[in-house]
Design a protein around this motif. Structure first.
Motif, short mmCIF file in Angstrom:
data_model
loop_
_atom_site.label_atom_id
_atom_site.label_comp_id
_atom_site.label_asym_id
_atom_site.label_seq_id
_atom_site.Cartn_x
_atom_site.Cartn_y
_atom_site.Cartn_z
N LYS A 21 48.20 46.82 28.06
CA LYS A 21 48.10 48.18 28.59
C LYS A 21 47.54 48.19 30.01
CE LYS A 21 49.50 49.88 24.70
NZ LYS A 21 50.87 50.42 24.59
N PHE A 22 47.00 47.06 30.45
CA PHE A 22 46.35 46.94 31.76
C PHE A 22 45.33 48.07 31.95
CE2 PHE A 22 46.21 44.97 35.92
CZ PHE A 22 46.67 43.69 35.62
N ASN A 23 44.39 48.11 31.00
CA ASN A 23 43.43 49.21 30.96
C ASN A 23 42.32 49.05 32.00
OD1 ASN A 23 42.10 47.04 29.80
ND2 ASN A 23 41.41 48.14 27.99
N GLY A 24 41.37 49.99 31.98
CA GLY A 24 40.30 50.02 32.98
C GLY A 24 39.51 48.73 33.10
N PRO A 25 39.05 48.13 31.97
CA PRO A 25 38.32 46.86 32.07
C PRO A 25 39.12 45.75 32.73
CG PRO A 25 37.90 47.86 29.94
CD PRO A 25 38.97 48.70 30.60
N VAL A 26 40.45 45.74 32.52
CA VAL A 26 41.28 44.73 33.19
C VAL A 26 41.34 45.01 34.69
CG1 VAL A 26 43.63 43.81 33.41
CG2 VAL A 26 42.65 44.20 31.15
N LEU A 27 41.46 46.28 35.06
CA LEU A 27 41.45 46.63 36.48
C LEU A 27 40.13 46.24 37.14
CD1 LEU A 27 43.23 50.11 36.31
CD2 LEU A 27 44.16 48.00 37.26
N ASP A 28 39.03 46.28 36.37
CA ASP A 28 37.74 45.86 36.90
C ASP A 28 37.75 44.39 37.33
OD1 ASP A 28 36.58 48.33 36.61
OD2 ASP A 28 35.63 47.88 34.69
N LEU A 29 38.64 43.59 36.73
CA LEU A 29 38.72 42.18 37.08
C LEU A 29 39.19 41.97 38.51
CD1 LEU A 29 40.43 40.78 33.84
CD2 LEU A 29 38.02 40.58 34.47
N MET A 30 39.75 42.99 39.13
CA MET A 30 40.20 42.86 40.52
C MET A 30 39.03 42.81 41.49
SD MET A 30 43.48 45.46 40.39
CE MET A 30 44.02 45.01 42.05
N ASP A 31 37.89 43.31 41.06
CA ASP A 31 36.67 43.26 41.88
C ASP A 31 35.99 41.92 41.62
OD1 ASP A 31 33.57 43.65 42.06
OD2 ASP A 31 34.42 45.25 43.29
N ALA A 32 35.80 41.11 42.66
CA ALA A 32 35.27 39.75 42.49
C ALA A 32 33.91 39.74 41.80
CB ALA A 32 35.18 39.05 43.84
N GLU A 33 33.04 40.66 42.19
CA GLU A 33 31.70 40.69 41.61
C GLU A 33 31.75 41.08 40.13
OE1 GLU A 33 27.36 42.87 42.35
OE2 GLU A 33 28.92 42.93 43.90
N LYS A 34 32.54 42.10 39.81
CA LYS A 34 32.67 42.51 38.40
C LYS A 34 33.33 41.42 37.58
CE LYS A 34 32.88 47.52 39.20
NZ LYS A 34 33.72 48.75 39.07
N ARG A 35 34.33 40.77 38.15
CA ARG A 35 35.03 39.70 37.43
C ARG A 35 34.07 38.55 37.10
NH1 ARG A 35 38.55 39.02 40.90
NH2 ARG A 35 37.84 37.13 41.94
N GLN A 36 33.26 38.17 38.07
CA GLN A 36 32.30 37.09 37.84
C GLN A 36 31.27 37.47 36.78
OE1 GLN A 36 30.80 36.23 41.76
NE2 GLN A 36 32.80 35.53 42.50
N THR A 37 30.87 38.75 36.79
CA THR A 37 29.91 39.22 35.78
C THR A 37 30.52 39.17 34.39
OG1 THR A 37 28.79 40.67 37.37
CG2 THR A 37 28.52 41.19 35.02
#
Length: 421
Positions: free
Chosen positions: A380-396
């Protein structure tokens, strides 16, 4: 292509993007003109929760003793209008959630009366499980004991048919495939009409119907408004078509970045590189996932982390619709095997796949046991997946995921070593 021409194309593309962004914002404002976007389920982040939102809500409506106070009127509307059965189920009705089967599986909703037993499997994000519907139907027939009609319902967003993986040798004709998009929306409309004399109940039903419209992209939602605008403007539609072609590659790039950084973090944490399954490498499984012609949605990475009675304890990070991870035991053939004794030693996971016997424990990304699991749904490419586009959020996200996996492995090893002592 000359630099001047390339610059002009880039400028045109930016203008087209800007026009589409303005169109989306206009439709968002129009969709909210009467407060339609103020939806209590969405605000609380529960719109895709199969268990605590949809199963609970539907079970409450189906119960003749539900707090709606309408007796069996909602249930009969479901049985007669949606399932097409000419039965009156107004007396001695029992509704159960998470009904345990003899094989220790759990049917989401079971409705039972003297003449009828209905099992409902609700699917929003979770994929089919091995022989799941076969086992559910077997359980229903066993409980029916030839004295009542057994009905198995497979409820999904769009009413798709279950996979052969779930059916095993059960015939498709024994499963009623219903959709939230059409069947449940129709039933909710019927329930709202039945309870029109109860404004608060009726409004609660309308809220749930709007939730379903948002999930399925139908009705007067923002998606429908955008579609109407695109259908009336050639330039906007051409831009959207160009984006549609590029979208799978863009999604695959986001997934690949996640897999690469997760694999690196796991290598650092466990001292070994995970192996890819379902494809030759991370790039291939990422590209194939979004390629409808090739499929490839049962893929992931795995890493041996120990031994159990001569068999291999492996950490899996798997994806069907959503990322889920956990521990499995592999036999000498290299395939996961069922070990119920070891599974019983570990705390239950929060992923749907945790019900499968070949997982010792299985989780969605879960930063804290006190928080709702955050579901990385790439389908579904939901909100949490879109958060992975942010390097800091992805690393967290990856850091917390790996920390949990390290803890899970330590707990499993400790429990199993103590049990062998």
């Amino acid at each position: 292509m000359s630099n001047i021409a390339a610059s002009q194309d880039e400028a045109d593309l930016k203008d087209n993007f800007r026009c589409l962004a303005e169109l989306v914002e206009t439709c968002r404002e129009n969709a909210n003109r009467d407060g339609e976007r103020f939806n209590i389920f969405s605000i609380l982040g529960l719109q895709r929760d199969e268990n605590r939102t949809h199963s609970r809500y539907l079970a409450e409506l189906l119960s003749s003793t539900g707090r709606h106070g309408e007796g069996a009127r909602f249930l009969n509307a479901f049985v007669n209008d949606i399932l097409g059965l000419s039965l009156d189920v107004s007396e001695r009705v029992n509704v159960t959630r998470e009904l345990a089967t003899e094989d220790q599986r759990r049917v989401d909703i079971v409705v039972e009366s003297p003449d009828l037993i209905i099992g409902i499997e609700v699917k929003i994000d979770a994929g089919d499980q091995k022989a799941q519907l076969h086992d559910y139907y077997t359980e229903l027939k066993h409980r029916a004991k030839n004295r009542k009609k057994a009905v198995l319902v497979y409820l999904t967003l769009d009413g798709k048919a279950p996979s052969a993986y779930s059916l095993k040798d059960l015939e498709q004709e024994n499963v009623h495939c219903l959709s939230f998009e059409k069947d449940i929306r129709q039933w909710i409309d019927n329930c709202a009409s039945i309870s029109i004399h109860k404004p608060e109940l009726s409004y609660a039903l309308i809220q749930y119907k709007r939730l379903l419209e948002n999930l399925t992209g139908v009705g007067t939602s923002m998606t429908a408004l955008i579609a109407d605008k695109l259908a009336s403007n050639r330039d906007d539609l051409e831009t959207a078509l160009a984006l549609e072609k590029a979208l799978p590659k863009a999604k695959a790039a986001v997934m690949l970045r996640f897999w690469e950084e997760l694999s690196s973090a796991l290598s650092h944490a466990f001292g070994g590189a995970p192996a890819v399954y379902g494809g030759k490498d991370l790039r291939e499984i990422s590209q194939n996932y979004f390629d409808d012609s090739r499929g490839g949605k049962r893929v992931g990475i795995k890493l041996p982390v120990g031994t159990v009675n001569g068999e291999t304890l492996c950490l899996y990070v798997h994806i069907y619709n959503a990322i889920h991870y956990g521990l499995r035991i592999e036999g000498t053939s290299g395939s996961p095997v069922s070990r119920p004794e070891q599974k019983a030693m570990l705390a239950d996971g929060n992923a749907m796949a945790d019900k499968e016997t070949d997982w010792l424990a299985c989780y969605y990304y879960n930063p804290s046991p006190s928080q709702e699991p955050i579901i990385l749904n790439f389908d579904k490419f939901n909100g949490p997946v879109l958060d992975l586009m942010d390097a800091e959020k992805r690393q967290t996200i990856i850091g917390q995921m790996v920390d949990h996996q390290v803890t899970l492995v330590k707990e499993a090893k400790s429990l199993m070593e103590n049990s062998d002592a």
